[in-house]
Design a protein around this motif. Sequence first.
Motif, mmCIF file in Angstrom:
data_model
loop_
_atom_site.group_PDB
_atom_site.id
_atom_site.type_symbol
_atom_site.label_atom_id
_atom_site.label_comp_id
_atom_site.label_asym_id
_atom_site.label_seq_id
_atom_site.Cartn_x
_atom_site.Cartn_y
_atom_site.Cartn_z
ATOM 1 N N ALA A 35 0.853 -1.272 -0.012
ATOM 2 C CA ALA A 35 0.115 -0.114 0.078
ATOM 3 C C ALA A 35 0.604 1.364 -0.114
ATOM 4 O O ALA A 35 2.034 1.286 0.859
ATOM 5 N N ALA A 36 0.442 2.208 -0.464
ATOM 6 C CA ALA A 36 1.208 3.598 -0.965
ATOM 7 C C ALA A 36 1.251 4.167 0.517
ATOM 8 O O ALA A 36 2.190 4.884 0.912
ATOM 9 N N SER A 37 0.424 3.937 1.517
ATOM 10 C CA SER A 37 0.510 4.772 2.689
ATOM 11 C C SER A 37 1.124 3.778 3.733
ATOM 12 O O SER A 37 1.243 4.193 5.004
ATOM 13 N N SER A 45 8.082 1.956 -4.077
ATOM 14 C CA SER A 45 7.369 2.063 -5.702
ATOM 15 C C SER A 45 7.542 0.840 -6.002
ATOM 16 O O SER A 45 8.475 -0.004 -6.088
ATOM 17 N N VAL A 63 -5.118 -0.342 -14.272
ATOM 18 C CA VAL A 63 -4.210 0.737 -13.853
ATOM 19 C C VAL A 63 -2.623 0.661 -13.947
ATOM 20 O O VAL A 63 -1.859 -0.240 -13.572
ATOM 21 N N VAL A 69 5.440 6.603 -6.911
ATOM 22 C CA VAL A 69 4.201 6.233 -6.718
ATOM 23 C C VAL A 69 3.737 4.909 -6.152
ATOM 24 O O VAL A 69 4.213 3.923 -6.659
ATOM 25 N N VAL A 81 1.030 1.862 -4.668
ATOM 26 C CA VAL A 81 -0.183 1.067 -5.177
ATOM 27 C C VAL A 81 -1.497 1.813 -4.323
ATOM 28 O O VAL A 81 -1.405 1.370 -3.097
ATOM 29 N N PRO A 82 -2.642 1.962 -4.852
ATOM 30 C CA PRO A 82 -3.808 2.301 -4.202
ATOM 31 C C PRO A 82 -4.042 1.306 -3.324
ATOM 32 O O PRO A 82 -4.270 0.145 -3.715
ATOM 33 N N GLU A 83 -4.753 1.380 -2.056
ATOM 34 C CA GLU A 83 -4.884 0.450 -1.249
ATOM 35 C C GLU A 83 -6.205 -0.781 -1.759
ATOM 36 O O GLU A 83 -6.100 -1.629 -1.658
ATOM 37 N N ASP A 84 -7.102 -0.068 -2.188
ATOM 38 C CA ASP A 84 -8.086 -0.843 -2.765
ATOM 39 C C ASP A 84 -7.507 -2.111 -3.988
ATOM 40 O O ASP A 84 -8.156 -3.066 -4.206
ATOM 41 N N LEU A 85 -6.798 -1.343 -4.833
ATOM 42 C CA LEU A 85 -6.194 -2.021 -5.937
ATOM 43 C C LEU A 85 -5.473 -3.245 -5.233
ATOM 44 O O LEU A 85 -5.192 -4.258 -5.778
#
Length: 167
Positions: A45-47, A53, A84, A113, A115-119
């Motif tokens: 996750a990005a967060s 990355s 994506v 960048v 990866v968005p968490e949902d993805l």
Amino acid sequence: MILGLLYLALFVVPTFLPPADSLANPNNLPTTCSVELTGFRGLQAASAPGATSPAFDLVVRVDNGHDFPVSHGGGDVVVSYAGVPLARGRTPSFDVHAKEAVALPVNATSEGVGVPEDLLRLLMEERRWGVAQLEIELKVAWESFACDVDLDGQARSSACYKPTTIY
């Protein structure tokens, strides 16, 4: 009756014949390629603390089926998941002789960048099920190709195809 025969001779029969250049040069085959995913990192996750990355190590194999050499100054590579884009890279320039092949190392990265968490949740779930696939789009020898590569940790080659564009 004559019009029907004329229609068959001019329109229907030619659609089932191979292209004229393949009749003149039966050994002249198109350029094809395949992609092997040899490694990846940064699929978190990005967060997440310490997240890096996404990066993918690929080997692109270009088979020149033509009766003449092919030279290319390199082409863009995009690695996506579920439509994506996750990373971008570039094939190195190459020369390949007639009827020969070349293997090109490619490192695709996403410069900061994540990866968005949902993805990422979808990706991890599909990996557990054994069905996660990356889509890899590339331009090689002035042609566009697409490949679907399994993201199961096994290095294996996936044949590419020419994507169809729907307008």
